[in-house]
Design an enzyme around this catalytic site. Sequence first.
Site, mmCIF file in Angstrom:
data_model
loop_
_atom_site.group_PDB
_atom_site.id
_atom_site.type_symbol
_atom_site.label_atom_id
_atom_site.label_comp_id
_atom_site.label_asym_id
_atom_site.label_seq_id
_atom_site.Cartn_x
_atom_site.Cartn_y
_atom_site.Cartn_z
ATOM 1 N N CYS A 196 -53.644 29.435 -6.233
ATOM 2 C CA CYS A 196 -53.458 28.072 -5.741
ATOM 3 C C CYS A 196 -54.822 27.391 -5.653
ATOM 4 C CB CYS A 196 -52.789 28.104 -4.368
ATOM 5 S SG CYS A 196 -52.771 26.493 -3.557
ATOM 6 N N HIS B 210 -51.782 28.287 3.471
ATOM 7 C CA HIS B 210 -50.925 27.737 2.420
ATOM 8 C C HIS B 210 -49.550 27.327 2.953
ATOM 9 C CE1 HIS B 210 -49.653 27.171 -1.777
ATOM 10 N NE2 HIS B 210 -48.481 27.576 -1.341
ATOM 11 N N ASN C 265 -46.987 13.492 -1.410
ATOM 12 C CA ASN C 265 -45.984 13.630 -2.464
ATOM 13 C C ASN C 265 -45.337 15.002 -2.335
ATOM 14 O OD1 ASN C 265 -46.533 11.091 -3.691
ATOM 15 N ND2 ASN C 265 -48.381 11.958 -4.623
ATOM 16 N N HIS D 176 -50.691 18.550 1.055
ATOM 17 C CA HIS D 176 -51.885 17.725 1.217
ATOM 18 C C HIS D 176 -51.464 16.309 1.565
ATOM 19 C CE1 HIS D 176 -50.739 17.851 -3.038
ATOM 20 N NE2 HIS D 176 -51.146 16.595 -3.143
ATOM 21 N N HIS E 209 -49.647 22.751 -2.808
ATOM 22 C CA HIS E 209 -50.225 23.123 -1.508
ATOM 23 C C HIS E 209 -50.238 21.821 -0.712
ATOM 24 C CE1 HIS E 209 -53.509 25.450 0.894
ATOM 25 N NE2 HIS E 209 -53.338 24.278 1.514
HETATM 26 P P1 AMP Z 1 -50.387 15.190 -5.867
HETATM 27 O O1 AMP Z 1 -50.191 14.614 -7.228
HETATM 28 O O2 AMP Z 1 -49.852 14.357 -4.741
HETATM 29 O O3 AMP Z 1 -49.947 16.639 -5.808
HETATM 30 O O4 AMP Z 1 -51.955 15.145 -5.601
HETATM 31 C C1 AMP Z 1 -52.838 16.097 -6.095
HETATM 32 C C2 AMP Z 1 -54.184 15.450 -6.085
HETATM 33 O O5 AMP Z 1 -55.165 16.466 -6.174
HETATM 34 C C3 AMP Z 1 -54.433 14.486 -7.240
HETATM 35 O O6 AMP Z 1 -54.718 13.186 -6.713
HETATM 36 C C4 AMP Z 1 -55.632 15.095 -7.955
HETATM 37 O O7 AMP Z 1 -56.531 14.117 -8.430
HETATM 38 C C5 AMP Z 1 -56.258 15.949 -6.879
HETATM 39 N N1 AMP Z 1 -57.033 17.095 -7.333
HETATM 40 C C6 AMP Z 1 -56.656 18.042 -8.215
HETATM 41 N N2 AMP Z 1 -57.637 18.963 -8.354
HETATM 42 C C7 AMP Z 1 -58.641 18.584 -7.542
HETATM 43 C C8 AMP Z 1 -59.937 19.100 -7.221
HETATM 44 N N3 AMP Z 1 -60.387 20.233 -7.794
HETATM 45 N N4 AMP Z 1 -60.712 18.440 -6.331
HETATM 46 C C9 AMP Z 1 -60.268 17.311 -5.759
HETATM 47 N N5 AMP Z 1 -59.069 16.767 -5.991
HETATM 48 C C10 AMP Z 1 -58.262 17.391 -6.876
HETATM 49 ZN ZN ZN Z 2 -52.502 27.079 -1.433
#
Ligand code: AMP
Ligand code: ZN
Length: 112
Positions: free
Chosen positions: A3, A45, A85, A98, A96
């Site tokens: 993850c 997680h 989301n 967020h 995960h």
């Molecule tokens: P979601 O589409 O709501 O699952 O959001 C996932 C978010 O994680 C997206 O806005 C991505 O740009 C962001 N994301 C993915 N990988 C990374 C990373 N390594 N560092 C920072 N943000 C990330």
């Molecule tokens: Zn995780």
Amino acid sequence: MDCIFCKIAEGAIPSSKVYEDDDMLAFRDINPQAPVHVLVIPKKHIASADEINETNSAAVAKIFEKIPHIAKLGGAVNGYRIISNCGPDACQSVPHLHFHILGGKQLPESMG
Ligand code: AMP
Ligand code: ZN
């Protein structure tokens, strides 16, 4: 577990940190959708908001207690939007839990 946000929480993958404590990490989104775009994750997680239950909800409460502080640290001084989301219809791309904190500009009224 493979993850990416668990790895970011462990420090195995670098991030642009905004806030960290024992329970959560806040870092800047790599693909910002607004001038301020911070993600807040629990260190433990949880796959999505759909997985929140009475055994893990304290971690979520702690995040919401800190969001006012994190938003201001991130630069959202004139209001912000909190988004999580959850699942395919919401285009969740990282499984995960967020919370997106978006701000730094007048955001669109539409949310979907
Ligand atoms: P979601 O589409 O709501 O699952 O959001 C996932 C978010 O994680 C997206 O806005 C991505 O740009 C962001 N994301 C993915 N990988 C990374 C990373 N390594 N560092 C920072 N943000 C990330
Ligand atoms: Zn995780």
